[in-house]
Design an enzyme around this catalytic site. Structure first.
Site, PDB file in Angstrom:
ATOM      1  CG  ASP A 301     -81.222 -46.207  74.654  1.00  0.00           C
ATOM      2  OD1 ASP A 301     -81.230 -45.717  75.050  1.00  0.00           O
ATOM      3  OD2 ASP A 301     -80.425 -47.000  74.621  1.00  0.00           O
ATOM      4  CD  GLU A 498     -78.111 -44.586  69.559  1.00  0.00           C
ATOM      5  OE1 GLU A 498     -79.651 -44.709  69.157  1.00  0.00           O
ATOM      6  OE2 GLU A 498     -78.116 -43.517  70.088  1.00  0.00           O
TER       7      GLU A 498
END
Ligand code: BGC
Ligand code: BGC
Length: 602
Positions: A301, A498
């Site tokens: 990621d 997020e």
């Protein structure tokens, strides 16, 4: 005898079909040979280049793509071409791809993007409901169609790869990514995730390029302990599970995606029992590649390896040795040239074996070959009009109406289309940005007219008879008493994603409560529509409401909401998450503390 012959014939046909499917008309052995021949010719620098992924915004100069034989570019959230329109996206893709192809061996890029609810960075694209809404439809055929339509829009801009589906099964609703999971129930995620992979990877362009999907985030992203994440909250925290619990609870979702031939898997920011997934050989190699048989490549990621304890050089060694094949360096934090230099140094000083490098590069090249990227790297623009097309918006509208979960109805729904007047109020009523949520045009989404679509208010206006007077008010304060007896009030959360969306308190906004009170005090009956990425604290308020529905984050097709409001379709959405009295209790709230159970919906 005849039966046996038929069976053999079928088996032969089936194996021909499978090998065509997986290798773009190359047999497995031809594919391996091509890849091995290429690897044979590659220098260490070229191999390092293949393992590097950069966000196009952070390229120092475009010629770096060919000079370093870069393996991949991405557009992270909000990483647009200078003009955000489909033609510019396609031109950008072709510009980068042509430059890359000048590398010594002519190896093409694989270009990735977060097309997580439609091709959501692109202005004018169809924006589908976020996964929480798709989970409420619990309709695998529909999710196949949604994912296929998304891939068609992605393919039209040339892009090869979508970082989707997210296979989290979120338990703590204080997490800012709850809405990216289809459900808190891993079984539902398993079923819908498989359909999503199949839908995304069903798209093959006229020139033979197949869109590549990415199951993410491996693993435990939705199961972290509160307090262990960033800023002392949830995102990127620690997931505590025994190996047996992990196997029973979380791995089947990924096994289903692997069985559906998912080509890539993204490692997760979180830790498993205190060890960062990005640095865990047990997870990425022993479990994922060896035990579960994953043949594709593992992508890290965004700056994810940077979070492994140690310095950047050791982060690189730890993550590659753990089983990361391509690193999403991004270039936002550490410079990508530094990454490439240190990766090479790690090989030269023996910290990473050449076998590991070759295995990573082999996996990457196999995905490029078998999905037709070598064959047709440059894309022409014959299909740009598919982006935001009527057909795709129709699929999105269907998804919206199937996703709405009606939770309370005191004989007010469906609304009549022939009312003399109807009040529509609330911050969310005429707000496309709020409807779409995060991961839309920009990383964190935005407010108002961020793209092309139909707001809930627009949808209501289209549904009612021409005689009906629609009175729109943002907070109800400007209305006379009983201009009509009914008000539809659209409240909810502002866009986030997020860690920006991590909250320790899931109360409704005071502003929203005030709007409802303004209307109640003037004698209106209220139909409350909640735009949200998770269950919120409504228990202390719903007694005042005459009807209540969760519309989640429906995306651009707001008329899917009016389809249900006015009874053109019956509501069929069911809660993909349990709804606790105190939303902070999350999916593991005791049954006695639930307002509505998972699966509830009127
Ligand atoms: C990027 C996002 C990325 C994020 C990670 C942002 O700057 O635009 O795509 O996911 O950083 O922290
Ligand atoms: C997110 C990923 C995403 C990546 C690229 C990260 O911050 O965690 O889900 O795919 O950024 O934008």
């Amino acid at each position: 005898m005849r039966i046996i012959k038929n069976n053999i014939f079928q088996i032969i046909l089936l194996s021909i079909f499978i090998s065509c499917q997986t290798s773009n008309n190359l047999s497995e052995s031809q594919l391996n040979k091509k890849v091995d021949d290429l690897i044979e010719k590659m220098t260490l620098d070229e191999k390092v280049g293949q393992m590097t992924q950069i966000d196009q915004r952070f390229l120092d100069t475009i010629t770096d793509l060919s000079t370093y034989s870069i393996g991949s570019l991405l557009s992270g959230g909000g990483s647009h071409p200078s003009v955000n329109e489909p033609q510019a996206w396609l031109d950008m893709y072709n510009k980068y791809q042509s430059e890359t192809l000048k590398n010594r061996l002519g190896i093409p890029l694989i270009y990735g993007i977060d097309a997580v609810h439609g091709h959501n960075n692109v202005y004018g694209a169809t924006i589908f409901p976020q996964n929480i809404g798709l989970g409420a439809t619990n309709n695998p055929e529909l999710i196949f169609e949604v994912s296929k339509a998304t891939s068609l829009e992605v393919a039209a801009t040339g892009i090869d790869w979508t970082f989707s589906p997210c296979l989290s099964s979120p338990e703590d609703f204080r997490w800012g990514r709850t809405y990216e999971g289809f459900s808190s129930d891993p079984k539902i995620v398993e079923k819908l995730g498989r359909s999503a992979v199949e839908g995304y990877q069903s798209v093959v362009t006229a020139t033979g390029k197949r869109i590549v999907a990415c199951a993410k985030h491996f693993i435990g992203d939705g199961n972290t302990e509160f307090g262990t994440g960033m800023n002392g909250l949830v995102d990127r925290g620690n997931t505590i599970l025994t190996k047996q619990e992990l196997k029973e609870k979380l791995l089947p979702k990924y096994q289903a995606a692997i069985d559906a031939n998912v080509q890539t898997i993204m490692a997760s920011y979180n830790s498993w029992n205190g060890v960062k997934c990005h640095g865990s050989k047990e997870l990425l190699t022993d479990i994922l590649k060896v035990e579960m048989g994953f043949q594709g490549f593992v992508i890290s990621d965004w700056q994810g390896i940077d979070e492994i304890p140690g310095n950047y050089k050791s982060d690189i060694a730890t993550s590659i040795n753990a089983g990361i094949d391509m690193v999403m360096v991004s270039g936002q934090g550490q410079p990508y040239k530094k990454f490439m230099r240190l990766l090479k140094e790690n090989v030269e000083d023996g910290s990473i074996s050449l076998e590991r490098i070759d295995d990573a590069v082999r996996r990457i090249l196999k995905v490029k070959f078998s999905n037709g990227i070598f064959k047709s790297p440059i894309v022409d623009n014959e299909k740009l009009e598919i982006i935001g097309s009527k057909k795709h918006r129709e699929i999105a509208r269907q998804a919206v109406r199937e996703s709405i979960v009606v939770l309370k109805n005191e004989n007010v729904l469906p609304l009549s289309k022939n009312l003399k007047s109807l009040v529509v109020a609330g911050r969310g009523a005429d707000n496309l940005g709020m409807q779409c949520g995060g991961w839309t045009i920009n990383w964190q989404g935005g407010q108002g007219d961020i793209t092309v679509g139909t707001t809930i208010l627009d949808g209501i206006k289209k549904s009612v008879a021409t005689e009906t007077n629609i009175i729109y008010s943002t907070d109800g304060s400007d209305l006379e008493d009983s201009e009509s007896d009914l008000a539809v009030v659209v409240i909810g959360e502002d866009p986030y994603t997020e860690f920006f969306g991590d909250k320790d308190n899931l109360d409704l906004l005071n502003e929203d409560i005030q709007t409802i009170n303004n209307l109640k005090n003037k004698g209106y009956k209220v139909v409350v529509l909640l735009i949200s990425g998770r269950p919120l604290n409504v228990a202390n308020h719903i007694n005042d409401w005459d009807a209540f529905a969760a519309v989640w984050l429906p995306g651009t097709e707001g008329d899917g909401v009016s389809d249900i409001l006015f009874g053109d379709y019956n509501s069929s959405g069911k809660l993909p998450y349990p709804w606790p009295i105190k939303a902070e209790d999350g999916a593991n709230a005791d049954e006695r503390n639930l307002l509505y159970k998972l699966g509830f919906g009127l």
